[in-house]
Scaffold this motif. Structure first.
Motif, PDB file in Angstrom:
ATOM      1  N   GLU A  87      -4.821   2.724   5.333  1.00 46.45           N
ATOM      2  CA  GLU A  87      -5.942   3.086   4.478  1.00 46.45           C
ATOM      3  C   GLU A  87      -7.180   3.372   5.333  1.00 46.45           C
ATOM      4  O   GLU A  87      -7.636   2.510   6.091  1.00 46.45           O
ATOM      5  N   GLU A  88      -7.730   4.586   5.193  1.00 45.75           N
ATOM      6  CA  GLU A  88      -8.890   4.997   5.979  1.00 45.75           C
ATOM      7  C   GLU A  88     -10.202   4.632   5.302  1.00 45.75           C
ATOM      8  O   GLU A  88     -11.155   4.213   5.964  1.00 45.75           O
ATOM      9  N   TRP A  89     -10.292   4.849   3.997  1.00 46.62           N
ATOM     10  CA  TRP A  89     -11.561   4.668   3.293  1.00 46.62           C
ATOM     11  C   TRP A  89     -11.788   3.243   2.795  1.00 46.62           C
ATOM     12  O   TRP A  89     -12.918   2.783   2.738  1.00 46.62           O
ATOM     13  N   GLY A  90     -10.729   2.601   2.394  1.00 48.42           N
ATOM     14  CA  GLY A  90     -10.831   1.290   1.757  1.00 48.42           C
ATOM     15  C   GLY A  90     -10.351   1.355   0.330  1.00 48.42           C
ATOM     16  O   GLY A  90     -10.782   2.224  -0.433  1.00 48.42           O
ATOM     17  N   GLY A  91      -9.456   0.451  -0.046  1.00 51.06           N
ATOM     18  CA  GLY A  91      -8.907   0.437  -1.395  1.00 51.06           C
ATOM     19  C   GLY A  91      -8.371  -0.933  -1.743  1.00 51.06           C
ATOM     20  O   GLY A  91      -8.486  -1.889  -0.964  1.00 51.06           O
ATOM     21  N   ASP A  92      -7.780  -1.032  -2.915  1.00 55.52           N
ATOM     22  CA  ASP A  92      -7.220  -2.295  -3.392  1.00 55.52           C
ATOM     23  C   ASP A  92      -5.698  -2.158  -3.444  1.00 55.52           C
ATOM     24  O   ASP A  92      -5.149  -1.583  -4.395  1.00 55.52           O
ATOM     25  N   HIS A 118      -2.067  10.240   1.169  1.00 55.24           N
ATOM     26  CA  HIS A 118      -2.661   9.965  -0.137  1.00 55.24           C
ATOM     27  C   HIS A 118      -4.177  10.144  -0.028  1.00 55.24           C
ATOM     28  O   HIS A 118      -4.779   9.851   1.008  1.00 55.24           O
ATOM     29  N   TRP A 119      -4.770  10.649  -1.131  1.00 55.11           N
ATOM     30  CA  TRP A 119      -6.209  10.886  -1.137  1.00 55.11           C
ATOM     31  C   TRP A 119      -6.749  10.839  -2.560  1.00 55.11           C
ATOM     32  O   TRP A 119      -7.502  11.691  -2.994  1.00 55.11           O
ATOM     33  N   GLY A 139      -7.919   4.797  -1.455  1.00 56.27           N
ATOM     34  CA  GLY A 139      -8.860   5.850  -1.116  1.00 56.27           C
ATOM     35  C   GLY A 139      -8.225   7.033  -0.425  1.00 56.27           C
ATOM     36  O   GLY A 139      -8.045   8.097  -1.004  1.00 56.27           O
ATOM     37  N   LYS A 140      -7.859   6.870   0.848  1.00 55.82           N
ATOM     38  CA  LYS A 140      -7.287   7.966   1.627  1.00 55.82           C
ATOM     39  C   LYS A 140      -6.515   7.371   2.796  1.00 55.82           C
ATOM     40  O   LYS A 140      -6.951   6.408   3.423  1.00 55.82           O
ATOM     41  N   GLY A 141      -5.370   7.966   3.109  1.00 53.08           N
ATOM     42  CA  GLY A 141      -4.588   7.486   4.238  1.00 53.08           C
ATOM     43  C   GLY A 141      -3.187   8.057   4.248  1.00 53.08           C
ATOM     44  O   GLY A 141      -2.951   9.174   3.792  1.00 53.08           O
ATOM     45  N   GLN A 142      -2.243   7.260   4.762  1.00 50.65           N
ATOM     46  CA  GLN A 142      -0.842   7.672   4.889  1.00 50.65           C
ATOM     47  C   GLN A 142       0.068   6.597   4.310  1.00 50.65           C
ATOM     48  O   GLN A 142      -0.268   5.412   4.307  1.00 50.65           O
ATOM     49  N   ILE A 143       1.253   7.048   3.817  1.00 56.38           N
ATOM     50  CA  ILE A 143       2.212   6.145   3.183  1.00 56.38           C
ATOM     51  C   ILE A 143       3.568   6.311   3.856  1.00 56.38           C
ATOM     52  O   ILE A 143       4.012   7.440   4.111  1.00 56.38           O
ATOM     53  N   TRP A 144       4.241   5.187   4.130  1.00 59.37           N
ATOM     54  CA  TRP A 144       5.616   5.195   4.641  1.00 59.37           C
ATOM     55  C   TRP A 144       6.467   4.239   3.820  1.00 59.37           C
ATOM     56  O   TRP A 144       5.998   3.169   3.407  1.00 59.37           O
ATOM     57  N   ILE A 145       7.707   4.608   3.573  1.00 56.89           N
ATOM     58  CA  ILE A 145       8.676   3.714   2.946  1.00 56.89           C
ATOM     59  C   ILE A 145       9.928   3.699   3.805  1.00 56.89           C
ATOM     60  O   ILE A 145      10.528   4.752   4.074  1.00 56.89           O
ATOM     61  N   ASN A 146      10.301   2.518   4.267  1.00 58.91           N
ATOM     62  CA  ASN A 146      11.455   2.349   5.153  1.00 58.91           C
ATOM     63  C   ASN A 146      11.392   3.302   6.348  1.00 58.91           C
ATOM     64  O   ASN A 146      12.396   3.869   6.791  1.00 58.91           O
TER      65      ASN A 146
END
Length: 533
Positions: A478-483, A424-425, A410-417
């Motif tokens: 994840e702020e909204w909720g997703g899979d 993301h939205w 849904g919406k939120g933030q992504i980090w890798i290492n």
């Protein structure tokens, strides 16, 4: 020409892509740049170096040169190099936050506190470049520099007090004795000897940014496209009217990594239909938002608490006197449906907490993520808002650019290492009119729209230089909720290349041959080069 963050770029440099070690004299007259005394039509392209990784820079520069560019234009972002007063840094974009708290400061005005810190930053960058012999008179590649950016509209809003600042900025830049011309953009009263670069006219040189004439991609809106034919027509018309130096904005669009997307609803992808996409591959109503929650609210006798998650916080980054603006939940806040009618809660006692507990614990880092207990796969929460997810993975094989497919989230933030990929939205689908593409007449963002009823951005660039062969860590808030099970990697590759050949438009080389009488046979042709393998 329209851009986002137009007020953030106080220093711009133009790098020549010439590879010869032979020194050349560079001057200008009222018509063009002169190289060794001869006028040249120069083709430039905009590349924002912080929107790619250092590992990508050599390839971007080489592709720009191979694509016919003579010059690269880039911006020196203030808060990227001075995140705190007097301390060097890197990677962010815009005005540094600490400027807002300088006593008595007014941004981009005849204001002594602002002029002191601005001059200090510009002098610091110029002196660093001088120490490395980067300016053209020193034998370096920098042939031109820009002070301020699109100050004309701001000066118009401020009125008479804006003129002394524009004059001061120009004189300050010229006094640094770089040995190269200084320009400014969209400021019709730019003082001599600073050159005015405009969309269609210029003060001394004929300079233009013909493409692309649209703002950055926004979540919830369709993706605007400007056809190459429209850009080519704008350039041809400019040259026809004695233009001599044009710049493509953007040539490489890049990625707003981490939290650098800046303005409201700006997507992580800095999409400008650029010839080099954000992976470095070659291409073949927001004014007054209101939130209404219409569900039932359970109240109990006595004291009740209301908690709201706000995303519009921090320092606004564009607009007149934006150093005085506030952001976030500013009110009014009302509660409707009570026996007494509507109650205004604006003057109730409110508390404000910045950031998330998971960020305080650095859950996005390898060390921080090991400090808490994570739920295993069988108990993995799905479609649940305000949830942190973690996974480990091995780097996909090959050398193709990579992207995360976040279509299931849904919406939120992504980090890798531990590195921020960005916001993301995909849950915010684009609304618009994606009918027939008709670019006749003046270009606007409402022409040639694509991606209606789809996420404004689904794929998010992950630089390969961020990955290890094995044991990489992905963390998603994840702020909204997703899979999260639907998250996957995809490779960015070119599967098909198309070219239109028009017999009435011969190549420049053959045209010159025919004009000189050496050849009467003008045959159009297309050339395609592919890397080995």
């Amino acid at each position: 020409m329209m851009r986002i963050n137009v007020s953030l770029l106080l220093f711009v440099v133009f790098f020549s892509l010439a590879s010869s070690s032979v020194r050349a004299s560079l001057t200008y007259d009222d018509r063009a740049i002169l190289i060794n005394g001869k006028r040249r039509i120069l083709i430039s392209g905009y590349i924002h170096y912080p929107r790619s990784t250092p590992e990508m820079w050599p390839d971007l520069i080489q592709k720009a040169k191979d694509g016919g560019l003579d010059v690269i234009e880039t911006c020196v972002f203030w808060n990227g190099h001075e995140p705190s007063p007097g301390k060097s840094g890197f990677w962010c974009r815009g005005f540094p936050v600490w400027l807002k708290y300088v006593p008595g400061i007014k941004f981009r005005a005849d204001n002594q506190p602002f002029k002191v810190v601005m001059q200090g930053f510009v002098e610091k960058i110029v002196n660093m470049m001088k120490s490395e012999n980067l300016f053209e008179p020193q034998g370096g590649p920098i042939i031109m520099a820009q002070i301020e950016n699109e100050y004309g509209p701001v000066e118009w809003e401020i009125g008479a007090p804006g003129k002394p600042y524009g004059k001061w900025a120009a004189e300050m830049a010229v006094s640094l004795d770089t040995g190269v011309p200084w320009i400014t953009c969209k400021q019709e009263d730019a003082p001599d000897p600073v050159i005015l670069a405009m969309v269609s006219t210029a003060k001394i040189l004929n300079l233009i940014n013909p493409a692309n004439l649209k703002c950055g991609q926004k979540s919830g809106l369709p993706v605007p496209r400007q056809p190459a034919e429209d850009v080519a027509f704008a350039v041809a018309r400019f040259i026809q009217n004695n233009g001599s130096f044009f710049n493509y904005y953007m040539h490489h669009r890049g990625t707003n990594f981490g939290r650098t997307a800046a303005g409201r609803f700006i997507a992580t992808s800095f999409d400008y239909d650029a010839p080099l996409d954000e992976y470095g591959a070659i291409y073949g109503g927001w004014d007054n938002p209101k939130l209404t929650y219409s569900g039932n609210v359970k109240l109990r006798a006595g004291i009740n608490k209301i908690s709201m998650l706000s995303v519009a916080v921090g320092l606004p980054n564009v607009g007149l006197h934006f150093e005085t603006w506030n952001a976030g939940v500013l009110g009014p806040v009302t509660l409707s449906g009570l026996n007494e009618g509507t109650r205004d809660l604006t003057k109730q006692r409110w508390a404000y907490k910045v950031g998330l507990k998971g960020e305080t614990l650095s859950l996005y880092t390898l060390s921080g993520s090991s400090s808490v207990k994570w739920v295993k796969e069988l108990l993995l929460a799905q479609k649940q808002p305000l949830t942190w997810y973690k996974a480990t993975f091995d780097a996909p094989e090959g050398n193709d650019p990579l992207a995360l497919d976040m279509g299931s989230m849904g919406k939120g933030q992504i980090w890798i290492n531990g590195k921020g990929v960005g916001r993301h939205w995909p849950g915010y689908v684009a609304c618009g009119n994606c009918g027939e593409c008709n670019y006749a007449g003046l270009y606007s963002e409402k022409k040639c729209q694509t991606n209606c009823d789809q996420p404004s951005q689904r794929w998010y660039h992950v630089p390969r230089s961020w990955l290890k062969p094995r044991g990489n860590q992905l963390v998603v808030y994840e702020e909204w909720g997703g899979d999260p099970v639907g998250i996957s990697f995809t490779r960015r590759s070119t599967a098909r290349v198309c070219a239109d050949i028009v017999g009435g438009q011969p190549s420049l080389k053959n045209w010159h041959a025919a004009a000189s009488g050496k050849s009467n046979y003008l045959q159009p042709k297309a050339q395609l080069w592919c890397p080995a393998g």
